[in-house]
Design an enzyme around this catalytic site. Structure first.
Site, PDB file in Angstrom:
ATOM      1  N   PRO A   1       0.828  -1.142  -0.055  1.00  0.00           N
ATOM      2  CA  PRO A   1       0.019   0.083  -0.009  1.00  0.00           C
ATOM      3  C   PRO A   1       0.758   1.359  -0.077  1.00  0.00           C
ATOM      4  O   PRO A   1       1.882   1.400   0.600  1.00  0.00           O
ATOM      5  CB  PRO A   1      -0.732  -0.129   1.576  1.00  0.00           C
ATOM      6  CG  PRO A   1      -0.538  -1.523   1.753  1.00  0.00           C
ATOM      7  CD  PRO A   1       0.800  -1.929   1.152  1.00  0.00           C
ATOM      8  N   GLU A   2       0.540   2.199  -0.855  1.00  0.00           N
ATOM      9  CA  GLU A   2       1.316   3.478  -0.812  1.00  0.00           C
ATOM     10  C   GLU A   2       0.210   4.472  -0.184  1.00  0.00           C
ATOM     11  O   GLU A   2      -0.877   4.368   0.217  1.00  0.00           O
ATOM     12  CB  GLU A   2       1.389   3.972  -2.228  1.00  0.00           C
ATOM     13  CG  GLU A   2       2.400   2.983  -3.177  1.00  0.00           C
ATOM     14  CD  GLU A   2       3.682   3.380  -2.916  1.00  0.00           C
ATOM     15  OE1 GLU A   2       4.078   4.593  -2.609  1.00  0.00           O
ATOM     16  OE2 GLU A   2       4.773   2.669  -3.354  1.00  0.00           O
TER      17      GLU A   2
ATOM     18  N   ARG B   1       1.222 -11.782   4.892  1.00  0.00           N
ATOM     19  CA  ARG B   1       2.689 -11.880   4.862  1.00  0.00           C
ATOM     20  C   ARG B   1       3.303 -11.514   6.354  1.00  0.00           C
ATOM     21  O   ARG B   1       4.326 -11.604   6.534  1.00  0.00           O
ATOM     22  CB  ARG B   1       3.391 -11.040   3.752  1.00  0.00           C
ATOM     23  CG  ARG B   1       2.880 -11.901   2.296  1.00  0.00           C
ATOM     24  CD  ARG B   1       3.401 -11.020   1.188  1.00  0.00           C
ATOM     25  NE  ARG B   1       4.868 -11.218   1.487  1.00  0.00           N
ATOM     26  CZ  ARG B   1       5.667 -10.691   0.187  1.00  0.00           C
ATOM     27  NH1 ARG B   1       5.180 -10.060  -0.870  1.00  0.00           N
ATOM     28  NH2 ARG B   1       6.837 -10.799   0.252  1.00  0.00           N
TER      29      ARG B   1
ATOM     30  N   HIS C   1      -6.151 -15.012   7.051  1.00  0.00           N
ATOM     31  CA  HIS C   1      -4.967 -14.344   7.602  1.00  0.00           C
ATOM     32  C   HIS C   1      -5.378 -13.470   8.687  1.00  0.00           C
ATOM     33  O   HIS C   1      -4.625 -12.341   8.974  1.00  0.00           O
ATOM     34  CB  HIS C   1      -4.030 -13.855   6.310  1.00  0.00           C
ATOM     35  CG  HIS C   1      -3.713 -14.889   5.493  1.00  0.00           C
ATOM     36  ND1 HIS C   1      -2.838 -15.867   5.742  1.00  0.00           N
ATOM     37  CD2 HIS C   1      -4.171 -14.962   4.222  1.00  0.00           C
ATOM     38  CE1 HIS C   1      -2.744 -16.649   4.633  1.00  0.00           C
ATOM     39  NE2 HIS C   1      -3.484 -16.155   3.587  1.00  0.00           N
TER      40      HIS C   1
ATOM     41  N   LYS D   1      21.192  17.758   1.875  1.00  0.00           N
ATOM     42  CA  LYS D   1      21.978  16.398   1.803  1.00  0.00           C
ATOM     43  C   LYS D   1      22.887  16.210   0.866  1.00  0.00           C
ATOM     44  O   LYS D   1      22.918  16.811  -0.045  1.00  0.00           O
ATOM     45  CB  LYS D   1      20.565  15.544   1.563  1.00  0.00           C
ATOM     46  CG  LYS D   1      19.720  15.282   2.555  1.00  0.00           C
ATOM     47  CD  LYS D   1      19.105  14.045   2.791  1.00  0.00           C
ATOM     48  CE  LYS D   1      18.762  13.886   4.165  1.00  0.00           C
ATOM     49  NZ  LYS D   1      19.010  12.877   4.980  1.00  0.00           N
TER      50      LYS D   1
END
Ligand SMILES: [Zn+2]
Length: 288
Positions: free
Chosen positions: A2-3, A115, A95, A161
């Protein structure tokens, strides 16, 4: 995986379906699902009984439920985690990892995770920059869709950075919620190769890549066609948006929608980066 837009859809669904309700009991069906809750399952379930859920919140891809005692139940969906609201009596999902029942005897909240990379934990809320967040994610920066996201600050931090621009985009302490897919899309839109050194980006380029990241995520949220309910079907939280609207990610060997050159795939941090070799030329100098 999922984003951010999918996670936001889940948050909005939770706000609608569980905020304001009182938990009567919590049940943990797989210890891995609460491995981040160090005091263990008994502590987790014992502390949740009788608590009211005040609101559902999100920062980046982290979701949490504000609880009436000043704590939060933090959820990370990982690769395949789902938070489902199911009518009582609905057969257990294969699950199913945790279940929450409510005083109103209405639908249950269920955490399902094939998972088990995702998980739930309880955390204290602490105030960071004027906003209460679970202490365990206090280091996670605001995401570009957050109304309080400070774009000017993010531009400054990005350019300070000494790394590659895509690595910086994925650095959750700089800007949160930008995953591999949206990073590639934002870089394509702003015509930057993923390996461009951040300290050599102009202010405009840094602004563009952060702005387009917010833009593609906002479009996915609106046009994605994912509703909280269809997420039940789209097991991995993948919205239809990904099939239709991506310009770079997953399009190796297909023509760039801007110039027609074939999109290429390059290895990047055990994953892939997709870019147009013409619109996004490789930098001559590598990041330090
Ligand atoms: Zn191109």
């Amino acid at each position: 995986m999922p984003e951010l837009p999918e996670v936001e859809t889940v948050r909005a669904g939770l706000e609608r379906h569980v905020a304001g309700r009182v938990i009567t009991s919590a049940e943990v069906l797989h210890p891995r699902a609460i491995r981040r809750h160090v005091p263990g399952a008994e502590d987790f379930t014992g502390r949740l009984g009788g608590l009211k859920i005040d609101a559902a919140r999100r920062r980046g891809k982290y979701l949490w439920l504000d609880l009436a005692d000043g704590e939060a139940m933090l959820a990370h969906l990982g690769m395949s985690g789902q938070l489902l609201v199911q009518p009582k009596g609905t057969p257990d999902e294969k699950h199913l990892r945790a279940r929450f029942r409510f005083a109103d005897e209405g639908p249950e909240l269920r955490f399902v995770d094939q998972r088990t990379f995702g998980g739930l934990s309880l955390a204290e809320l602490v105030e960071v920059d004027g906003t209460p967040v679970p202490n365990t994610i206090a280091h996670i920066a605001r995401d570009p869709m957050d109304p309080l996201f400070d774009a000017a600050l993010a531009v400054r931090l990005l350019r300070a950075k000494r790394t590659e621009v895509k690595r910086a985009l994925l650095d959750q302490t700089l800007v949160s919620g930008v995953g591999n897919i949206y990073a590639d899309e934002a870089l394509w839109r702003s015509r930057l190769h993923w390996a461009r050194p951040t300290d050599r980006l102009t202010g405009k380029q840094a602004e563009a890549v952060l702005g387009t990241a917010a833009e593609v995520m906002a479009e996915a949220l609106v046009a994605g066609g994912t509703s909280f309910d269809t997420l039940y079907v789209n097991v991995n939280g993948q919205s239809g948006y990904f099939d239709r609207s991506l310009d770079a990610y997953g399009r190796a060997g297909e023509p760039c929608r801007r110039c027609g050159t074939w999109i290429i795939r390059e290895a990047f941090m055990n994953r892939s980066s997709f870019s147009c070799p013409r619109c996004q030329p490789k930098p001559r100098r590598k990041a330090a």
